[in-house]
Write a protein that holds these residues in place. Structure first.
Motif, PDB file in Angstrom:
ATOM      1  N   THR A   1      32.525  56.318  48.384  1.00 49.01           N
ATOM      2  CA  THR A   1      31.508  55.294  48.636  1.00 49.01           C
ATOM      3  C   THR A   1      32.010  53.902  48.262  1.00 49.01           C
ATOM      4  O   THR A   1      31.718  52.916  48.948  1.00 49.01           O
ATOM      5  N   GLN A   2      32.763  53.850  47.164  1.00 48.84           N
ATOM      6  CA  GLN A   2      33.272  52.548  46.718  1.00 48.84           C
ATOM      7  C   GLN A   2      34.154  51.910  47.800  1.00 48.84           C
ATOM      8  O   GLN A   2      34.022  50.719  48.107  1.00 48.84           O
ATOM      9  N   ILE A   3      35.020  52.721  48.384  1.00 42.26           N
ATOM     10  CA  ILE A   3      35.912  52.187  49.425  1.00 42.26           C
ATOM     11  C   ILE A   3      35.097  51.705  50.632  1.00 42.26           C
ATOM     12  O   ILE A   3      35.373  50.643  51.198  1.00 42.26           O
ATOM     13  N   TYR A   4      34.066  52.451  50.986  1.00 40.35           N
ATOM     14  CA  TYR A   4      33.253  52.027  52.139  1.00 40.35           C
ATOM     15  C   TYR A   4      32.580  50.679  51.863  1.00 40.35           C
ATOM     16  O   TYR A   4      32.486  49.825  52.744  1.00 40.35           O
ATOM     17  N   TYR A   5      32.114  50.494  50.636  1.00 36.98           N
ATOM     18  CA  TYR A   5      31.518  49.194  50.299  1.00 36.98           C
ATOM     19  C   TYR A   5      32.578  48.092  50.274  1.00 36.98           C
ATOM     20  O   TYR A   5      32.319  46.966  50.711  1.00 36.98           O
ATOM     21  N   ASP A   6      33.771  48.414  49.771  1.00 38.29           N
ATOM     22  CA  ASP A   6      34.831  47.399  49.764  1.00 38.29           C
ATOM     23  C   ASP A   6      35.172  46.988  51.196  1.00 38.29           C
ATOM     24  O   ASP A   6      35.448  45.820  51.482  1.00 38.29           O
ATOM     25  N   GLN A   7      35.123  47.961  52.101  1.00 39.37           N
ATOM     26  CA  GLN A   7      35.408  47.653  53.508  1.00 39.37           C
ATOM     27  C   GLN A   7      34.282  46.806  54.119  1.00 39.37           C
ATOM     28  O   GLN A   7      34.530  45.916  54.929  1.00 39.37           O
ATOM     29  N   LEU A   8      33.065  47.104  53.697  1.00 36.62           N
ATOM     30  CA  LEU A   8      31.947  46.287  54.187  1.00 36.62           C
ATOM     31  C   LEU A   8      32.110  44.842  53.701  1.00 36.62           C
ATOM     32  O   LEU A   8      31.957  43.885  54.466  1.00 36.62           O
ATOM     33  N   ASP A   9      32.456  44.695  52.420  1.00 31.22           N
ATOM     34  CA  ASP A   9      32.668  43.342  51.887  1.00 31.22           C
ATOM     35  C   ASP A   9      33.751  42.613  52.683  1.00 31.22           C
ATOM     36  O   ASP A   9      33.600  41.431  53.024  1.00 31.22           O
ATOM     37  N   ALA A  10      34.846  43.333  52.983  1.00 31.13           N
ATOM     38  CA  ALA A  10      35.952  42.714  53.727  1.00 31.13           C
ATOM     39  C   ALA A  10      35.486  42.311  55.126  1.00 31.13           C
ATOM     40  O   ALA A  10      35.831  41.228  55.623  1.00 31.13           O
ATOM     41  N   ALA A  11      34.673  43.166  55.743  1.00 30.40           N
ATOM     42  CA  ALA A  11      34.185  42.861  57.102  1.00 30.40           C
ATOM     43  C   ALA A  11      33.248  41.650  57.063  1.00 30.40           C
ATOM     44  O   ALA A  11      33.292  40.785  57.935  1.00 30.40           O
ATOM     45  N   LEU A  12      32.415  41.595  56.040  1.00 32.73           N
ATOM     46  CA  LEU A  12      31.479  40.461  55.936  1.00 32.73           C
ATOM     47  C   LEU A  12      32.230  39.153  55.735  1.00 32.73           C
ATOM     48  O   LEU A  12      31.815  38.095  56.189  1.00 32.73           O
ATOM     49  N   LYS A  13      33.356  39.248  55.042  1.00 30.61           N
ATOM     50  CA  LYS A  13      34.171  38.045  54.787  1.00 30.61           C
ATOM     51  C   LYS A  13      35.072  37.725  55.979  1.00 30.61           C
ATOM     52  O   LYS A  13      35.724  36.685  56.012  1.00 30.61           O
TER      53      LYS A  13
ATOM     54  N   CYS B   1      37.892  39.381  56.862  1.00 28.51           N
ATOM     55  CA  CYS B   1      39.309  39.482  56.477  1.00 28.51           C
ATOM     56  C   CYS B   1      40.152  39.972  57.659  1.00 28.51           C
ATOM     57  O   CYS B   1      39.765  40.899  58.358  1.00 28.51           O
ATOM     58  N   ARG B   2      41.305  39.321  57.831  1.00 32.11           N
ATOM     59  CA  ARG B   2      42.156  39.676  58.968  1.00 32.11           C
ATOM     60  C   ARG B   2      43.559  40.109  58.572  1.00 32.11           C
ATOM     61  O   ARG B   2      44.245  40.774  59.341  1.00 32.11           O
ATOM     62  N   THR B   3      43.996  39.683  57.411  1.00 29.19           N
ATOM     63  CA  THR B   3      45.387  39.985  57.030  1.00 29.19           C
ATOM     64  C   THR B   3      45.399  40.758  55.709  1.00 29.19           C
ATOM     65  O   THR B   3      44.431  40.742  54.956  1.00 29.19           O
ATOM     66  N   ILE B   4      46.554  41.387  55.460  1.00 28.81           N
ATOM     67  CA  ILE B   4      46.707  42.140  54.208  1.00 28.81           C
ATOM     68  C   ILE B   4      46.509  41.199  53.007  1.00 28.81           C
ATOM     69  O   ILE B   4      45.900  41.577  52.013  1.00 28.81           O
ATOM     70  N   GLU B   5      46.995  39.973  53.144  1.00 32.09           N
ATOM     71  CA  GLU B   5      46.812  39.024  52.031  1.00 32.09           C
ATOM     72  C   GLU B   5      45.324  38.818  51.758  1.00 32.09           C
ATOM     73  O   GLU B   5      44.892  38.744  50.615  1.00 32.09           O
ATOM     74  N   ASP B   6      44.530  38.750  52.818  1.00 29.22           N
ATOM     75  CA  ASP B   6      43.084  38.552  52.647  1.00 29.22           C
ATOM     76  C   ASP B   6      42.454  39.682  51.826  1.00 29.22           C
ATOM     77  O   ASP B   6      41.468  39.482  51.127  1.00 29.22           O
ATOM     78  N   VAL B   7      42.984  40.891  52.009  1.00 29.08           N
ATOM     79  CA  VAL B   7      42.288  42.049  51.417  1.00 29.08           C
ATOM     80  C   VAL B   7      43.038  42.670  50.244  1.00 29.08           C
ATOM     81  O   VAL B   7      42.553  43.645  49.656  1.00 29.08           O
ATOM     82  N   GLU B   8      44.184  42.115  49.922  1.00 25.02           N
ATOM     83  CA  GLU B   8      45.035  42.717  48.881  1.00 25.02           C
ATOM     84  C   GLU B   8      44.220  43.160  47.660  1.00 25.02           C
ATOM     85  O   GLU B   8      44.348  44.282  47.189  1.00 25.02           O
ATOM     86  N   HIS B   9      43.346  42.291  47.160  1.00 24.19           N
ATOM     87  CA  HIS B   9      42.599  42.595  45.930  1.00 24.19           C
ATOM     88  C   HIS B   9      41.508  43.647  46.151  1.00 24.19           C
ATOM     89  O   HIS B   9      40.931  44.146  45.190  1.00 24.19           O
ATOM     90  N   ARG B  10      41.202  43.956  47.397  1.00 23.14           N
ATOM     91  CA  ARG B  10      40.158  44.958  47.665  1.00 23.14           C
ATOM     92  C   ARG B  10      40.741  46.337  47.959  1.00 23.14           C
ATOM     93  O   ARG B  10      40.009  47.319  48.004  1.00 23.14           O
ATOM     94  N   LEU B  11      42.039  46.408  48.234  1.00 22.95           N
ATOM     95  CA  LEU B  11      42.619  47.678  48.675  1.00 22.95           C
ATOM     96  C   LEU B  11      42.696  48.689  47.532  1.00 22.95           C
ATOM     97  O   LEU B  11      42.903  48.307  46.374  1.00 22.95           O
ATOM     98  N   PRO B  12      42.553  49.973  47.848  1.00 28.26           N
ATOM     99  CA  PRO B  12      42.657  50.998  46.803  1.00 28.26           C
ATOM    100  C   PRO B  12      44.054  50.976  46.175  1.00 28.26           C
ATOM    101  O   PRO B  12      45.031  50.683  46.862  1.00 28.26           O
ATOM    102  N   HIS B  13      44.130  51.301  44.877  1.00 34.18           N
ATOM    103  CA  HIS B  13      45.431  51.255  44.187  1.00 34.18           C
ATOM    104  C   HIS B  13      46.314  52.433  44.562  1.00 34.18           C
ATOM    105  O   HIS B  13      47.516  52.291  44.714  1.00 34.18           O
TER     106      HIS B  13
ATOM    107  N   PHE C   1      40.214  47.796  56.636  1.00 31.68           N
ATOM    108  CA  PHE C   1      39.792  46.621  55.864  1.00 31.68           C
ATOM    109  C   PHE C   1      39.975  45.359  56.701  1.00 31.68           C
ATOM    110  O   PHE C   1      39.610  44.280  56.285  1.00 31.68           O
ATOM    111  N   LEU C   2      40.579  45.517  57.879  1.00 30.86           N
ATOM    112  CA  LEU C   2      40.972  44.341  58.664  1.00 30.86           C
ATOM    113  C   LEU C   2      40.199  44.239  59.972  1.00 30.86           C
ATOM    114  O   LEU C   2      39.917  45.244  60.612  1.00 30.86           O
ATOM    115  N   CYS C   3      39.886  43.025  60.340  1.00 35.32           N
ATOM    116  CA  CYS C   3      39.096  42.801  61.554  1.00 35.32           C
ATOM    117  C   CYS C   3      39.998  42.328  62.696  1.00 35.32           C
ATOM    118  O   CYS C   3      40.604  41.263  62.612  1.00 35.32           O
ATOM    119  N   PRO C   4      40.103  43.114  63.774  1.00 40.92           N
ATOM    120  CA  PRO C   4      40.931  42.694  64.914  1.00 40.92           C
ATOM    121  C   PRO C   4      40.166  41.926  65.994  1.00 40.92           C
ATOM    122  O   PRO C   4      40.734  41.550  67.010  1.00 40.92           O
TER     123      PRO C   4
END
Ligand code: GN1
Ligand code: MG
Length: 416
Positions: free
Chosen positions: A168-180, A182-194, A206-209
């Motif tokens: 669930t946490q990852i799905y919310y992180d992806q929602l946050d990225a979509a709302l923002k 985010c298009r590049t790995i740099e944009d989402v680096e801090h949200r990606l799972p470790h 996590f990326l919007c095409p």
């Protein structure tokens, strides 16, 4: 999607009678879009040929390992007499001509025997009113039978076929990225799972095409705003099942992972539940996730793609029947877990709503659209699940009373 000619060549790799006919299978799900129905030999034996979608399941061999573990556990338990009276049917893999259980060619292909004499439903609305509660009872019973038969699988040894699935946490992180946006790995680096494996499997989502114009159009869609708000407001509730599992309050068990009504097969003549198919997502989690997924799919009689949201509702009789079917059959649930059953339904409806919502906002990278699908399908699906979640919240007190009532009438099998 592959052409019929290509699929025919793949089918020839498997050990089936000839000649055979092949066509696209109408009952395919949302993920494995290359699913074909084969009718082989003079007896017209039916088979399903399916490609495990490599975009969603990059570790396809693990999908097969989970599937095989589930099939073996069910067969063994039935062989030992467990559930023998139920008439339960275990999905069966057809080997290739070289004796393997799957074939590799632009992904992993498998063939299954079509379980004859059975029917399945996308939603209960396909049944006349008087048969809906009966079917709901059967589905509840079916999940309990399935869990009992697969109870011997050691959850910790099941390979994770789809890293990040039902997280669930990852799905919310992806929602946050979509709302923002985010298009590049740099944009989402801090949200990606470790975890590198989870990251590799989920990074793309996590990326919007989408073009910027289309992205903003989807993001600012007026109709969608209250649904985005609900998803965000109930984040903690959505995460609560995971928190209980982390704390050890509920057990980790090998789950099926995709228990929507469509995946249950009923005997056509009697309506009795016969099988639970689609064994792609066997994984360690809590059986409450399977329970939640099953109930959220059943009680919304309108189905997952209903555009008229006023039809999305919790059918109380169906809810009661599925609870009764499950609890009268299940034998390993603990009291702590049982108490969380109503909450689990809410969590899975919301989680699925968040998954559809994030996917729509970023451009349908996960729930890919078929050529016949409307462009806003994931928006509709998101609104349906989030509306259903709201309805389930309203229904919470009733669900708890029903559970208490059931437990006072029927003494539970002692939990673990
Ligand atoms: C997907 O592809 P299908 O129909 O078996 C999804 C489930 C969702 C379901 C909703 C691997 O299942 O999680 O609940 O759609 N499967 C995967 O219809 O993501
Ligand atoms: Mg599935």
């Amino acid at each position: 999607m592959l052409s019929l000619d290509d699929a025919r060549d793949i089918a020839l790799q498997f050990h089936i009678e000839s000649p055979f006919e092949i066509e696209f299978f109408e009952g395919r799900g949302n993920i494995n879009l290359d699913t074909l129905l084969i009718s082989a030999g003079p007896e017209k034996r039916a088979y399903l040929l399916q490609r495990v979608n490599p975009d969603v399941f990059p570790l396809s061999e693990r999908v097969m390992a989970g599937m095989i573990a589930s099939i073996e556990a069910q067969k063994q338990a039935l062989h030992q007499g467990l559930g023998a009276e139920t008439g339960w049917q275990v999905p069966e893999l057809v080997p290739t001509k070289t004796g393997r259980l799957f074939h590799e060619d632009r992904g992993v292909w498998r063939m299954m025997l079509y379980i004859e004499g059975t029917v399945s439903y996308k939603s209960l609305s396909e049944l006349p009113d008087h048969r809906q509660t009966e079917a709901a009872f059967e589905v509840g019973r079916g999940l309990a039978i399935y869990h009992d038969l697969t109870d011997t699988i050691d959850a910790e040894t099941v390979p994770t076929a789809l890293p990040g699935y039902r997280n669930t946490q990852i799905y919310y992180d992806q929602l946050d990225a979509a709302l923002k946006g985010c298009r590049t790995i740099e944009d989402v680096e801090h949200r990606l799972p470790h975890d590198p494996e989870v990251r590799a499997a989920t990074e793309r989502h996590f990326l919007c095409p989408l073009s910027e114009e289309e992205r903003l159009y989807r993001l600012h869609d007026r109709e969608l705003q209250p649904f985005i708000q609900t998803a965000l407001v109930y984040r903690d509730l959505a995460l609560s099942l995971g928190t209980h599992r982390d704390s050890g309050r509920i057990r980790t068990t090998a789950i099926h992972g995709d228990t929507k009504i469509e995946n249950f097969l009923f005997e056509a003549l009697t309506g009795r539940v016969m099988s639970l198919v689609d064994l792609d997502t066997i994984m360690p989690l809590t059986w409450l996730a399977d329970w939640g997924d099953m109930v959220r799919s059943l009680v919304n009689v309108a189905g997952e793609k209903e555009r008229d949201l006023s039809l999305v509702a919790v059918d109380e009789a169906v809810y009661a029947a599925v609870t009764e079917g499950f609890l009268s059959t299940a034998s390993t649930a603990t009291q702590e877990e049982i108490a969380l059953m109503p909450r689990a339904v809410q969590v899975i409806a919301l989680e699925l709503g968040v998954r559809f919502l994030a996917d729509y906002l970023r451009g349908d990278t996960y729930f890919q659209l078929g050529s016949q699908d409307p462009r806003d399908l994931n928006k509709v699906r998101a609104m349906v699940q989030i509306r259903l979640f709201e309805k389930l919240l309203e229904h919470e007190a009733k669900a708890n009373t029903m559970l208490a009532d059931f437990q006072s009438r029927v003494p539970m099998v002692e939990g673990l």
